[in-house]
Design a protein around this motif. Structure first.
Motif, PDB file in Angstrom:
ATOM      1  N   LYS A 188       0.833  -1.204   0.000  1.00 52.56           N
ATOM      2  CA  LYS A 188       0.000   0.000   0.000  1.00 52.56           C
ATOM      3  C   LYS A 188       0.869   1.255   0.000  1.00 52.56           C
ATOM      4  O   LYS A 188       0.601   2.214  -0.749  1.00 52.56           O
ATOM      5  CB  LYS A 188      -0.918  -0.018   1.229  1.00 52.56           C
ATOM      6  CG  LYS A 188      -1.842   1.180   1.331  1.00 52.56           C
ATOM      7  CD  LYS A 188      -2.731   1.063   2.577  1.00 52.56           C
ATOM      8  CE  LYS A 188      -3.649   2.273   2.707  1.00 52.56           C
ATOM      9  NZ  LYS A 188      -4.509   2.171   3.931  1.00 52.56           N
ATOM     10  N   LYS A 218       1.541   4.203  -3.022  1.00 52.22           N
ATOM     11  CA  LYS A 218       1.213   5.598  -2.722  1.00 52.22           C
ATOM     12  C   LYS A 218       2.422   6.518  -2.758  1.00 52.22           C
ATOM     13  O   LYS A 218       2.331   7.652  -3.248  1.00 52.22           O
ATOM     14  CB  LYS A 218       0.538   5.679  -1.348  1.00 52.22           C
ATOM     15  CG  LYS A 218       0.029   7.069  -1.005  1.00 52.22           C
ATOM     16  CD  LYS A 218      -0.766   7.049   0.303  1.00 52.22           C
ATOM     17  CE  LYS A 218      -1.332   8.434   0.621  1.00 52.22           C
ATOM     18  NZ  LYS A 218      -2.137   8.425   1.875  1.00 52.22           N
ATOM     19  N   TYR A 219       3.572   6.033  -2.257  1.00 48.21           N
ATOM     20  CA  TYR A 219       4.726   6.920  -2.109  1.00 48.21           C
ATOM     21  C   TYR A 219       5.976   6.496  -2.888  1.00 48.21           C
ATOM     22  O   TYR A 219       6.828   7.337  -3.179  1.00 48.21           O
ATOM     23  CB  TYR A 219       5.134   7.004  -0.630  1.00 48.21           C
ATOM     24  CG  TYR A 219       4.055   7.525   0.282  1.00 48.21           C
ATOM     25  CD1 TYR A 219       3.713   8.879   0.285  1.00 48.21           C
ATOM     26  CD2 TYR A 219       3.389   6.667   1.150  1.00 48.21           C
ATOM     27  CE1 TYR A 219       2.733   9.365   1.138  1.00 48.21           C
ATOM     28  CE2 TYR A 219       2.395   7.139   2.014  1.00 48.21           C
ATOM     29  CZ  TYR A 219       2.073   8.491   2.000  1.00 48.21           C
ATOM     30  OH  TYR A 219       1.098   8.956   2.841  1.00 48.21           O
TER      31      TYR A 219
END
Length: 347
Positions: A140, A144-145
């Motif tokens: 996750k 996202k990053y």
């Protein structure tokens, strides 16, 4: 560039009630720890558990807290530092709950230019409440990053010859000058439904003992099978005789069925049946923590002695032993020096 992220369970930032409450909230609200719908989980955790448990848990942490901080965090940091001295790639440390966070660990590697990460959950056996929740959160965060990163995950090493040897030697050394009649292998407990949910065949796991002895693809993610297999292989390495060792499961929450036999009842039962000298090892944990130092080293020992036992020997976790450090370093180097490959992990 390649790098490694070691990931352990985590710990409160301090023994203050508010810090313990914050940690328990993050831990117990994980849908893979208490795997019920969010509204029910919130009622159980925020409406019941967090009203009373933080104070009691804070007292327990105070009993085992070191001057340097949480034993689990201190030992994990020592492990990372020793391993990094032996390998040619950056090594970072993260906790699934608390600090340093998984996000912080990945950010540390990212700043060093790492694009290929070897994730090493510091759990010998696979479980949805330990390894799986790390992999899910890491993915996750990657999406996202850190979209430019790729992950490889070290598989559960419960039966790896290197791990079995290190664990066996640690037991042998710890008990060398001690007398004991029975050695108990105590693993952290999980609800029985977790075992069934992790069954990739959807039909193999019956939790009746026989399924764990019958070869199946389900064993790749079966925590119960992997615990019993660790016990079996260590017993074989040490040449233990049948009847002188057994397996149990510690820690449980709520009224749902959890893996049995329970460690607390097993320890009490041995004392009441005449066993006077007992030894115990906790192979589900790589680093000593609340569950090993307080639950086993204090509570279980006190119970054993109160019920007639005379000697209770607790084998330390493998922590930052030199042989364990060398094994981890070799695994890392083997990964860093081989060509890219695809590793399948359970999502």
């Amino acid at each position: 560039m390649k790098g490694v992220l070691l990931v352990n369970l985590g710990s409160p930032d301090s023994t203050e009630v508010e810090d313990v409450k914050k940690y328990l909230d993050e831990f117990l609200m994980d849908e893979r720890v208490i795997d019920v719908p969010w509204i029910l989980r919130a009622f159980i955790v925020k409406g019941i558990i967090l009203r009373t448990r933080p104070k009691n848990s804070a007292e327990a942490y105070k009993r085992i807290w070191w001057d340097e901080g949480s034993p689990l965090i201190v030992l994990s940091k020592r492990l990372r530092e020793k391993v990094e001295e032996l390998v040619s790639v950056p090594v970072a440390l993260a906790m699934r709950y608390g600090n340093p966070s998984l996000l912080a660990g990945l950010e540390e590697l990212h700043k060093k230019g790492v694009t290929e990460v070897l994730l090493i959950p510091l759990y010998p056996q696979f479980a949805m409440a330990t390894t799986e929740t790390i992999l899910v959160l890491a993915e996750k965060l990657r999406r996202k990053y850190f979209s430019g990163m790729s992950f490889t995950t070290l598989p559960a090493f419960y039966n790896h010859p290197d791990y079995v040897r290190v664990l066996s030697v640690s037991i042998e050394e710890s008990l060398r000058d001690k007398e004991w009649e029975h050695l108990l292998f105590s693993y952290h407990g999980v609800p029985e439904r977790h075992i069934r949910k992790s069954d990739i065949t959807r039909s193999h796991c019956k939790i009746n003992g026989e399924c764990c002895r019958t070869p199946s693809p389900a064993h790749q993610f079966c925590y119960r099978h992997q615990c019993y297999e660790t016990t079996k292989q260590v017993a074989s390495y040490l040449g233990l005789k049948e009847g002188t060792y057994s397996t149990s499961f510690q820690s449980r929450l709520g009224k749902d069925p959890w893996l049995q036999p329970f460690t607390d009842k097993t320890v009490a039962g041995f004392a009441e049946s005449g066993t006077r000298k007992m030894a115990i090892v906790t192979p589900a944990f790589v680093s000593d923590c609340l569950e090993t130092l307080e639950e086993i080293g204090m509570e279980a020992k006190e119970d054993f002695l109160e019920k007639g036992g005379e000697e209770f020997h607790v084998v330390p976790c493998i922590n930052d032993r030199e042989d364990w450090v060398k094994v981890l370093a070799r695994w890392m180097d083997e990964w860093a020096n081989r060509e890219e490959e695809t590793v399948t992990v359970k999502k």
